[in-house]
Design an enzyme around this catalytic site. Structure first.
Site, PDB file in Angstrom:
ATOM      1  N   GLU A  35      51.791  58.164  49.600  1.00  0.00           N
ATOM      2  CA  GLU A  35      52.642  58.506  48.576  1.00  0.00           C
ATOM      3  C   GLU A  35      52.619  59.865  47.952  1.00  0.00           C
ATOM      4  OE1 GLU A  35      51.187  55.985  45.228  1.00  0.00           O
ATOM      5  OE2 GLU A  35      49.173  56.371  45.845  1.00  0.00           O
ATOM      6  N   HIS A  43      54.683  51.587  34.126  1.00  0.00           N
ATOM      7  CA  HIS A  43      53.958  50.422  34.407  1.00  0.00           C
ATOM      8  C   HIS A  43      54.461  49.369  33.348  1.00  0.00           C
ATOM      9  CE1 HIS A  43      51.972  53.100  36.883  1.00  0.00           C
ATOM     10  NE2 HIS A  43      51.659  52.221  37.431  1.00  0.00           N
ATOM     11  N   CYS A  45      54.947  49.232  49.318  1.00  0.00           N
ATOM     12  CA  CYS A  45      54.628  48.472  48.185  1.00  0.00           C
ATOM     13  C   CYS A  45      55.131  49.010  46.858  1.00  0.00           C
ATOM     14  CB  CYS A  45      52.905  48.481  47.951  1.00  0.00           C
ATOM     15  SG  CYS A  45      52.175  49.833  47.801  1.00  0.00           S
ATOM     16  N   ASP A  99      55.588  56.750  43.967  1.00  0.00           N
ATOM     17  CA  ASP A  99      55.276  58.011  43.985  1.00  0.00           C
ATOM     18  C   ASP A  99      55.902  59.050  44.715  1.00  0.00           C
ATOM     19  OD1 ASP A  99      53.541  58.381  41.439  1.00  0.00           O
ATOM     20  OD2 ASP A  99      52.280  56.794  42.490  1.00  0.00           O
TER      21      ASP A  99
HETATM   22  C1  PEP Z   1      53.977  53.523  44.310  1.00  0.00           C
HETATM   23  O1  PEP Z   1      53.398  54.553  43.727  1.00  0.00           O
HETATM   24  O2  PEP Z   1      54.872  53.126  44.842  1.00  0.00           O
HETATM   25  C2  PEP Z   1      52.685  52.406  43.912  1.00  0.00           C
HETATM   26  C3  PEP Z   1      52.933  51.063  44.376  1.00  0.00           C
HETATM   27  O3  PEP Z   1      51.968  52.717  43.222  1.00  0.00           O
HETATM   28  P1  PEP Z   1      51.852  52.857  41.486  1.00  0.00           P
HETATM   29  O4  PEP Z   1      53.284  52.344  41.031  1.00  0.00           O
HETATM   30  O5  PEP Z   1      50.798  52.120  40.843  1.00  0.00           O
HETATM   31  O6  PEP Z   1      51.603  54.213  41.358  1.00  0.00           O
HETATM   32 MG    MG Z   2      51.599  55.153  43.289  1.00  0.00          MG
END
Ligand code: PEP
Ligand code: MG
Length: 580
Positions: A433, A190, A504, A457
């Site tokens: 995911e 993150h 995404c 994920d």
């Molecule tokens: C993902 O897991 O690809 C996603 C977009 O969610 P995050 O990165 O917030 O876990």
């Molecule tokens: Mg995710």
């Protein structure tokens, strides 16, 4: 002496600066005594440093907007309180006065004393507060030296450290940090996502950086390739200037595409949504012609604070995104704390043996109905201001979606009874995911209006590779036949059932993967606004029919090399090479 280190490029951009090395954990300061007549001047030096840090924190606080203000603001407030804490300050004065220690050594002694008090506490949350003490003491130490060191007049610094928390990034950038190099970390963390959002160059996984780089060394950092040059020579400087020129030229060229459609050579329109959390991201997404917000990560409102945001605060944040996108779709993802997104509100469990497989995402929301209902009410209220959609993270079963649906329905009825203006229909989507949700998609898809594939994920769980583990960076890639097969199946099933499907995860924002995703039938991408124009440029260079014709060859690829061959062929207009 010139040295080249290689890490992973986590946030693009080039920087030339002096190194500011931040060692992990306690300050490494040797015992140092001062003369009796220097005591008062030393205390004054310390107090001046405190004033400098307080002013820096206040200035940073004022620069924060939107979700970042929530995310980072509390963290700053807490540090400002610590700086006012008589226990901390008087302790320091006493150490200098009675022990005749230098201010630096007094900081170290005080840090160690407080650390031992916190470490003895039973409460895990209070124990974790030692990080805050370290942070404040580290800043004071840096401020003490900023004025002594010969760093004045240098345009900026490059922070070299073991790891960096998402909450620190804004603060560091506001202090003039030009780039960050970390010894650990991953491009999918993150912090990396946020650094890209802030356009702050970041190199992660430069394992030797802390051993090699000294405070004050001159560094050239390339956040794209992940290369770090210590004490660069004339050739490095020339190459750096060249990269800066290219960057500028590229930005100019890309900027021309901001009003152009995301249309392939054979006329297919592809929807590009933005992953956006801050006010700046939303404004950028709008200006670049994004189809909407495809992913608003609400956990950024919950991190780095000790109290949960109430309905009103959440409502205002979501409403502002809906208003900012002027009628375009705004996909608000419900809370996904847990795993690497640890919060300080006590919401995510802190003692889970394996948090990535633990109570995160929708599992946590369903376990904490009070928190979830507050969030759903806030999102539904925001739906009166724009085309809001709800997206649910970490879905594994159909029952979870049915439970969410019931809660949304109940919250909607309640709000209408209370006289709130909410949209007649708020589309509901599931993040795909968890591999089980992807494999059993036919049984799940009837419960949703759309799906969004979280490849960060999905790859982590499918390949059993921790997305934050630097040692597995090579293995953690979508370029594995199992990932491609699953992506292909999910996209095909969604399309057959007439349900919009987007990707995404970070993969959607990497133009390298654009032809691959188009070949697998994807027509909706959700990506950080910083890479939107590059992906648009890539889309405009391909013939969709040609790529789709090459999908079979892609799915026959047996390994990463074969997938890379296919991508190379696609990039040279081949539309997919035969499998090896
Ligand atoms: C993902 O897991 O690809 C996603 C977009 O969610 P995050 O990165 O917030 O876990
Ligand atoms: Mg995710």
């Amino acid at each position: 002496m010139r040295q080249v280190l290689l890490g992973h490029g986590a946030s693009r951009g080039n920087a030339l600066g002096r190194a500011r090395v931040r060692l992990p954990h306690a300050l490494e300061v040797a015992e140092e005594h001062i003369a009796a007549d220097a005591v008062e001047a030393e205390i004054e030096r310390l107090h001046e440093a405190i004033v400098v840090v307080q002013a820096e924190m206040q200035a940073t606080r004022q620069r924060l907007h939107g979700a970042l203000a929530h995310e980072v603001g509390e963290f700053l407030d807490m540090h400002a309180l610590l700086l006012d804490d008589p226990e901390l300050l008087q302790g320091l004065d006493t150490l200098i006065r009675q022990g005749r220690y230098s201010a630096d050594y007094a900081l170290r002694l005080q840090r160690d004393r407080l650390a031992s008090v916190f470490e003895a506490m039973d409460d895990a949350y209070l124990r974790s507060r030692i990080d805050d003490i370290d942070h404040v003491i580290g800043r004071l130490h840096a401020a003490l030296h900023r004025r002594d060191a010969d760093l004045q007049g240098v345009a900026g610094e490059i922070l070299v450290t073991d790891n960096v928390a998402p909450s620190e990034l804004v603060q560091l950038q506001a202090q003039g940090v030009l780039a960050i190099v970390t010894a650990a970390g991953s491009t999918l963390s993150h912090s990396a996502i946020l650094a890209r959002s802030l356009h702050l160059p970041l190199v992660v996984g430069a394992a030797q950086a802390l051993q090699t780089v000294n405070d004050g060394d001159v560094l050239v950092v390339d956040g794209g390739s992940g290369q770090l040059v210590v004490e660069p020579g004339a050739d490095d400087l020339r190459a750096h200037r060249q990269r800066l020129r290219e960057e500028k030229r590229e930005r100019k060229q890309l900027y021309r595409l901001r009003r152009e459609p995301s249309r392939t050579l054979d006329g297919a329109d592809i929807k590009l949504y933005a992953n956006a959390e801050s006010r700046e991201d939303v404004a950028e997404a709008h200006a670049l012609g994004a189809a909407g917000v495809g992913l608003y990560r609400t956990e950024f409102l919950f991190l780095q604070r000790s109290e949960l945001p109430d309905e009103e605060e959440q409502f205002r944040a979501y409403r502002d995104v809906a208003i900012g996108m002027t009628g375009r779709a705004v996909t608000i993802r419900t809370l996904d704390v847990g795993a690497d997104k640890a919060d300080r509100t006590g919401l995510a469990l802190t003692n889970e043996p394996n948090p990535a497989l633990g109570v995160r995402g929708v599992r946590l929301s369903l376990a904490r109905r009070d928190v979830f209902e507050t969030q759903l009410r806030a999102i539904l209220r925001a739906s009166g201001y724009g085309a809001v959609r709800i997206l649910v993270p970490m879905v594994t079963t159909r029952e979870e979606m049915l439970a969410v649906k019931r809660l949304i329905q109940r919250a909607g009825e309640q709000l209408r009874r209370e006289g709130h203006e909410i949209a007649e229909r708020v589309p509901l989507g599931a993040m795909i995911e968890v591999p089980a949700a992807a494999i059993a998609l036919p049984s799940l898809i009837g419960t949703v209006d759309f799906i969004s594939i979280g490849t960060n994920d999905l790859v982590q769980y499918l390949l059993a590779t921790d997305r934050g583990n630097e040692a597995l960076a090579e293995l953690h890639t979508p370029m594995h036949p199992a990932v491609l097969r699953l992506l292909s199946d999910v996209i095909r099933i969604a399309r057959r059932r007439g349900k919009p499907v987007a990707v995404c995860g970070e993969m959607a924002g990497d133009p390298l993967f654009t032809p691959l995703l188009l070949a697998l039938g994807l027509e909706e991408f959700s990506l950080h606004p910083g890479t939107l124009l590059e992906v648009r440029r890539a889309i405009r260079a391909y013939d969709l029919a040609g790529l789709r014709a090459g999908a079979r060859a892609l799915l026959r690829a047996r390994d990463r090399d074969a997938i890379e061959d296919w991508l190379r062929a696609a990039n040279t207009g081949g539309g997919g090479a035969p499998p090896r």
